[in-house]
Design an enzyme around this catalytic site. Structure first.
Site, PDB file in Angstrom:
ATOM      1  N   LYS A  44      -8.815  59.512  87.620  1.00 48.37           N
ATOM      2  CA  LYS A  44      -7.455  60.059  87.745  1.00 48.37           C
ATOM      3  C   LYS A  44      -6.609  59.141  88.617  1.00 48.37           C
ATOM      4  O   LYS A  44      -5.466  58.821  88.283  1.00 48.37           O
ATOM      5  CB  LYS A  44      -7.514  61.471  88.354  1.00 48.37           C
ATOM      6  CG  LYS A  44      -7.979  62.521  87.360  1.00 48.37           C
ATOM      7  CD  LYS A  44      -8.329  63.848  88.015  1.00 48.37           C
ATOM      8  CE  LYS A  44      -8.933  64.784  86.967  1.00 48.37           C
ATOM      9  NZ  LYS A  44      -9.487  66.024  87.502  1.00 48.37           N
ATOM     10  N   GLN A  82      -9.878  69.181  92.987  1.00 49.38           N
ATOM     11  CA  GLN A  82     -10.952  69.006  91.997  1.00 49.38           C
ATOM     12  C   GLN A  82     -11.956  70.163  92.086  1.00 49.38           C
ATOM     13  O   GLN A  82     -12.468  70.464  93.163  1.00 49.38           O
ATOM     14  CB  GLN A  82     -11.660  67.656  92.253  1.00 49.38           C
ATOM     15  CG  GLN A  82     -12.709  67.305  91.236  1.00 49.38           C
ATOM     16  CD  GLN A  82     -12.138  67.052  89.835  1.00 49.38           C
ATOM     17  OE1 GLN A  82     -11.104  66.412  89.673  1.00 49.38           O
ATOM     18  NE2 GLN A  82     -12.804  67.565  88.820  1.00 49.38           N
ATOM     19  N   ASP A 111      -2.421  71.274  87.568  1.00 44.35           N
ATOM     20  CA  ASP A 111      -3.539  71.773  86.760  1.00 44.35           C
ATOM     21  C   ASP A 111      -3.149  73.062  86.032  1.00 44.35           C
ATOM     22  O   ASP A 111      -3.842  73.485  85.104  1.00 44.35           O
ATOM     23  CB  ASP A 111      -4.753  72.060  87.666  1.00 44.35           C
ATOM     24  CG  ASP A 111      -5.884  71.071  87.445  1.00 44.35           C
ATOM     25  OD1 ASP A 111      -5.868  70.372  86.417  1.00 44.35           O
ATOM     26  OD2 ASP A 111      -6.781  71.006  88.306  1.00 44.35           O
TER      27      ASP A 111
END
Ligand code: NDP
Length: 296
Positions: free
Chosen positions: A54, A98, A121
């Site tokens: 990422k 994460q 997200d």
């Protein structure tokens, strides 16, 4: 019928190029560089790989990447304090924590402490609610990537019968909401669904997000249907380690009209959509019009 292969790798490269153009525009016309902060708690090897990837792709499209690697023993208070700092940092337009988090941390609490406008997200309860009510939200990356590929392939999805296999908060449920938003008739199947083969056989669009290697055989697929395989499963075959989806690709490709391979289908789209969400969040934060084609 031999299915057309939907090339997620090529599509993701196209999305990244669009994001990079938008970033250049933001820098040149507005003096703004979008920034994405990624928080990793602990040393889970798979998470470390994702976070590295990422960060790399964020920099490649011209955005700022801020990586925060925290000790596995980090307390909830310390993590929440970091998120608060990022929420209030104007250089940070997107925040991603994460998952999974170590067991002693409350995932829901942590995710819901992210500013919804920076929740790239799309897991914050406010974004879930906005998506569910058809309002502008941050959309979870994997389902957004699936939707982009479906729209690109079909144009309009209106009136199509879609089956989503899997009802997770990360993939299945938001995928179903997006398809409903595009006026599909949507069925959500799960482990208690009766006669899954029959349900799948009726679908013009099948999205499989289960996590069971090759569980959907070709003879469940309606002739000409579009198959989006979200599954990522590692198996041993012929003494080799192999990555396969939730759909038996070889037999499904004989019946489907179009299909995503694993690897090289949905996977690459997920990070591309994370970058898209970050640029969208940056435009929204600065009262600028959103880039076309990068949101739901
Ligand atoms: P979850 O484990 O959270 O959810 C799996 C879903 O599948 C559940 O809703 C479960 O039903 C359903 N299910 C399990 N067994 C069956 C069965 N026999 N028949 C029908 N449904 C069944 O998984 P995720 O949604 O997080 O991920 C799904 C897959 O997608 C995984 O392989 C994962 O690795 C992959 N993935 C890929 C991403 C990408 O970037 N390409 C991103 C995210 C995930 P029930 O609720 O009843 O238990």
């Amino acid at each position: 019928m031999v299915a057309q292969v939907i090339d997620g790798k090529a599509f993701a490269a196209k999305v990244r190029a669009q994001v990079a153009d938008q970033v250049t525009k933001l820098k040149e016309e507005n003096g703004i560089t979008p920034g994405l902060a990624v928080v990793l708690v602990g040393e889970d090897p798979a998470s470390q790989v994702y976070v590295r990837s990422k960060g790399k792709q964020t920099v490649e499209v011209g955005m700022n990447s801020y990586e925060h690697k925290l000790d596995p023993e980090t307390s909830e208070d310390d993590l929440l304090a970091l998120i608060d700092k990022l929420n209030n940092d104007p250089a940070v337009h997107g925040i991603l924590v994460q998952l999974p988090l170590p067991k002693h941390l409350n995932e829901d609490l942590v995710i819901n402490s992210i500013d919804p406008a920076k929740d790239v997200d799309g897991f914050h309860i406010s974004n879930v609610g906005l998506l569910g009510t058809g309002q502008k939200s941050m959309v979870p990356c994997t389902p957004l990537g699936c939707l982009m590929m479906l729209r690109d392939h079909h144009g309009s999805l209106s009136g199509m019968d879609a089956v989503v296999i899997g009802r997770s908060n990360i993939v299945g449920k938001p995928m179903a909401q997006l398809l409903l938003g595009d006026s599909c008739t949507v069925t959500i199947a799960h482990s208690r669904t009766k006669d899954l083969p029959d349900v799948v056989r009726r679908a013009d669009i099948v999205v499989a997000a289960v996590g069971r290697p090759e569980m959907v055989p070709g003879d469940w697929i309606k002739e000409g249907a579009t198959v989006i395989d979200v599954g990522i499963n590692r198996i041993e075959r012929d003494g080799k380690n192999k990555l396969v989806g939730d759909v038996d690709y070889a037999s499904a490709a004989e019946r489907a009209g179009a299909i995503t391979p694993v690897p090289g289908g949905v996977g690459p789209m997920t990070i591309a959509c994370l970058l898209a969400n970050t640029v969208t969040a940056c435009c929204r934060a600065n009262g600028l019009s959103e880039p076309e084609g990068l949101t739901a």
